[in-house]
Design a protein around this motif. Structure first.
Motif, PDB file in Angstrom:
ATOM      1  N   SER A  23       0.804  -1.133   0.154  1.00  0.00           N
ATOM      2  CA  SER A  23       0.049   0.218   0.007  1.00  0.00           C
ATOM      3  C   SER A  23       0.746   1.141   0.219  1.00  0.00           C
ATOM      4  N   ALA A  24       1.791   1.543   1.084  1.00  0.00           N
ATOM      5  CA  ALA A  24       2.615   2.367   0.943  1.00  0.00           C
ATOM      6  C   ALA A  24       3.360   2.583  -0.434  1.00  0.00           C
ATOM      7  N   GLY A  26       4.399   3.084  -3.651  1.00  0.00           N
ATOM      8  CA  GLY A  26       3.730   3.216  -4.859  1.00  0.00           C
ATOM      9  C   GLY A  26       3.945   4.488  -5.765  1.00  0.00           C
ATOM     10  N   LEU A  27       3.098   4.716  -6.720  1.00  0.00           N
ATOM     11  CA  LEU A  27       3.527   6.271  -7.331  1.00  0.00           C
ATOM     12  C   LEU A  27       4.021   7.410  -6.691  1.00  0.00           C
ATOM     13  N   GLY A  28       3.441   7.243  -5.302  1.00  0.00           N
ATOM     14  CA  GLY A  28       4.025   8.419  -4.165  1.00  0.00           C
ATOM     15  C   GLY A  28       5.302   8.382  -4.384  1.00  0.00           C
ATOM     16  N   ASN A  29       6.029   7.161  -4.272  1.00  0.00           N
ATOM     17  CA  ASN A  29       7.426   7.215  -3.997  1.00  0.00           C
ATOM     18  C   ASN A  29       8.251   7.602  -5.347  1.00  0.00           C
ATOM     19  N   TYR A 110      -5.112   9.073  -9.247  1.00  0.00           N
ATOM     20  CA  TYR A 110      -3.898   7.847  -9.154  1.00  0.00           C
ATOM     21  C   TYR A 110      -4.098   6.877 -10.356  1.00  0.00           C
ATOM     22  N   PHE A 243       0.397  10.897   2.352  1.00  0.00           N
ATOM     23  CA  PHE A 243       0.257  10.225   1.264  1.00  0.00           C
ATOM     24  C   PHE A 243       1.076   9.159   0.990  1.00  0.00           C
ATOM     25  N   THR A 244       2.543   9.238   0.879  1.00  0.00           N
ATOM     26  CA  THR A 244       3.153   8.073   0.883  1.00  0.00           C
ATOM     27  C   THR A 244       3.160   6.913   1.888  1.00  0.00           C
ATOM     28  N   SER A 246       0.393   6.166   3.067  1.00  0.00           N
ATOM     29  CA  SER A 246      -1.082   5.775   3.129  1.00  0.00           C
ATOM     30  C   SER A 246      -1.732   6.136   4.535  1.00  0.00           C
ATOM     31  N   MET A 249      -6.458   8.434   5.811  1.00  0.00           N
ATOM     32  CA  MET A 249      -7.689   8.216   5.277  1.00  0.00           C
ATOM     33  C   MET A 249      -8.319   6.596   5.514  1.00  0.00           C
ATOM     34  N   SER A 340      -5.638  -0.309  -1.916  1.00  0.00           N
ATOM     35  CA  SER A 340      -5.642  -0.401  -0.439  1.00  0.00           C
ATOM     36  C   SER A 340      -6.616   0.946  -0.384  1.00  0.00           C
ATOM     37  N   LEU A 341      -6.499   1.913  -1.398  1.00  0.00           N
ATOM     38  CA  LEU A 341      -7.344   3.271  -1.433  1.00  0.00           C
ATOM     39  C   LEU A 341      -8.821   3.044  -1.367  1.00  0.00           C
TER      40      LEU A 341
HETATM   41  N1  PHE Z   1       0.945   5.397  -0.458  1.00  0.00           N
HETATM   42  C1  PHE Z   1       0.514   5.403  -1.865  1.00  0.00           C
HETATM   43  C2  PHE Z   1       1.593   5.652  -2.649  1.00  0.00           C
HETATM   44  O1  PHE Z   1       2.523   6.394  -2.159  1.00  0.00           O
HETATM   45  C3  PHE Z   1      -0.873   5.979  -2.135  1.00  0.00           C
HETATM   46  C4  PHE Z   1      -1.824   5.862  -1.243  1.00  0.00           C
HETATM   47  C5  PHE Z   1      -2.376   6.839  -0.333  1.00  0.00           C
HETATM   48  C6  PHE Z   1      -2.387   4.707  -0.978  1.00  0.00           C
HETATM   49  C7  PHE Z   1      -3.290   6.743   0.564  1.00  0.00           C
HETATM   50  C8  PHE Z   1      -3.293   4.495   0.030  1.00  0.00           C
HETATM   51  C9  PHE Z   1      -3.833   5.454   0.729  1.00  0.00           C
HETATM   52  O2  PHE Z   1       1.713   5.463  -3.734  1.00  0.00           O
END
Ligand code: PHE
Length: 465
Positions: A23-24, A26-29, A110, A243-244, A246, A249, A340-341
């Motif tokens: 979950s953590a 992902g595109l955020g990183n 996303y 965000f990164t 997760s 939320m 996970s979102l």
């Molecule tokens: N953490 C994920 C990412 O870095 C994005 C995300 C945000 C997933 C919030 C779940 C909840 O890409």
């Protein structure tokens, strides 16, 4: 009637860890961290982000997992039942709702970015990166984002992929797949960092990421040379920490609700945060040396990674294979994040509305897909100024609203709930930390530091103080 149902449980701590890391990371990183770092001037922003992860992100993640595991239900029910157990207002459930909405908004952009990665698997495979330069790479990316049809196609495909897995439940094969795909992504990033060392301006990229120069980040200068202080980068860094990881939320909360009782929350949290941060820093180290070597702009915006890395793939030996594999892995990383979102919303619909998982997935998927059309059009038909608010497209606005407002706000309420609404005994019992001293420190941070920090950043960024 408060409902408490064990909807599902991970088979082991390892399964929880893999899902949470999935979950953590992902595109955020890989997509977002480099581009917002570039937009905010580098090292000082990175430092603020790291401080936010350590001081606020990690304690809030522990709180989320702890609350989830204690509530054993979707975030809305979890917060409602825990509040009732402690004699607090059932309105706390509203924090769960906020998270469900944030999840929809995030997924709706996303999925479009994940769609770029899908499209780039094909571009890499076809050898379209061969001999790319900064300019031609920009054109290739522009041709993709300029086409509403192509973006819509990839956005739809990614949404479908997400919903198929969501429909099948938390113990689907994806988690097992991610087990060996994530280490592979790590290895590939290391290869890219190696390439950046050999072919890029590594020293400049490195210094850009790690040299701390606060004046460049916190002062905005007008063309006339008038500079004013701005705390906005701190809000962006804080928002990105949420965000990164997760957080804020309910994604990690709902994953925590499937966590076995005996697993250590603090230990798991630390490992998740470290893995997530390492991936982001490696992405930065792979990208910025190339940005400088190719004369690209670090502040180029959301396309940064998609313009930069193909240049590396197009010029390195075996780049066709490495490039294909990279975008494939990026899609998997995004996939395990996107499921996970929507897990908080799915858990809510199945537990409270008694929908089957496939039905819940369908309902959510269609809603997020429709919302996502706005993100698709932000790069072409609706990219003009007449469609912008404060210079931001709909895509930017959704990202800003969800990441920088809704997630930190959710995190603030989660910290307040864990620190003030829950009794110290309940928190201590559920966290079950081996060292009482460490618990005391966490408790202090979650009661005072995290809420005060988030509030200060909010007030400061909005110009109130
Ligand atoms: N953490 C994920 C990412 O870095 C994005 C995300 C945000 C997933 C919030 C779940 C909840 O890409």
């Amino acid at each position: 009637m408060a409902e408490k149902r064990i909807h599902n449980q991970w088979s082991s701590r390892l399964a929880f860890m893999l899902a949470a890391i999935g979950s953590a990371v992902g595109l955020g990183n890989i997509w977002k961290f480099p581009y917002i770092t570039g937009e905010h001037g580098g090292g000082a922003f990175v430092l603020v982000y790291l401080v936010c992860v350590a001081l606020i992100g990690i304690p809030v993640m522990m709180a989320e997992i702890m609350l989830g595991r204690r509530g054993r239900a979707n975030p809305i029910n979890t917060l409602r039942t825990l509040a009732q157990e402690e004699g607090r207002s059932p309105l706390w459930a509203g924090v769960g709702w906020l998270g469900v909405f944030a999840g929809f908004i995030i997924l709706s952009f996303y999925s479009v970015v994940a769609g770029w990665a899908l499209a780039y698997i094909i571009e890499a495979m076809m050898g379209h990166f061969q001999g790319l330069s900064g300019e031609t790479s920009g054109k290739l990316f522009g041709a993709l984002t300029g086409s509403p049809e192509r973006l819509l196609f990839w956005h739809s495909l990614f949404m479908l992929m997400t919903m198929v897995v969501v429909a099948r439940g938390v113990r689907s094969g994806l988690e097992r797949l991610v087990t060996w795909l994530m280490p592979l992504l790590f290895v590939l990033l290391a290869v890219l960092v190696g390439y950046a060392m050999a072919a890029g301006d590594f020293s400049r990229g490195f210094h850009y990421l790690f040299d701390v120069n606060f004046s460049e980040v916190f002062y905005r200068c007008s063309p006339e040379g008038q500079c004013t202080f701005t705390a906005e980068p701190v809000l962006v860094a804080l928002g990105h920490a949420f965000f990164t990881l997760s957080l804020g939320m309910g994604a990690i909360m709902v994953y925590g609700s499937y966590m076995p009782k005996e697993a250590s929350i603090a230990g798991s949290t630390l490992m998740i945060a470290v893995a997530d941060t390492l991936v982001a820093l490696m992405a930065g180290l792979a990208i910025f040396p190339l940005v400088f070597a190719e004369g690209l702009q670090p502040g180029a915006g959301p396309g940064l990674v998609f313009v930069t890395l193909p240049i590396a793939f197009g010029n390195m030996p075996g780049g066709q294979l490495v490039g294909t594999l990279f975008f494939l892995l990026l899609v998997f990383a995004a996939w395990s994040s996107s499921i996970s979102l929507v897990e908080p919303a799915v858990a809510f619909l199945t537990e409270n509305e008694h929908l089957t998982r496939p039905r819940a997935a369908g309902l959510i998927g269609i809603t997020a897909w429709v919302l996502g059309i706005g993100s698709v059009l932000s790069f072409n038909l609706w990219s003009g100024e007449e469609y912008q608010v404060f210079g931001k497209t709909l895509f930017d606005i959704k990202d800003y609203l969800a990441s920088n407002i809704m997630l930190p706000l959710g995190g603030l309420f989660i910290a307040l709930f864990a620190g003030w609404a829950l009794t110290r005994r309940s928190a201590e019992e559920e966290l079950a930390m081996r060292s009482p001293g460490l618990f005391g420190k966490w408790y202090f941070v979650i009661r005072y530091i995290a809420p005060a920090g988030i509030t200060l950043v909010f007030l400061n960024a909005t110009g109130l103080i």
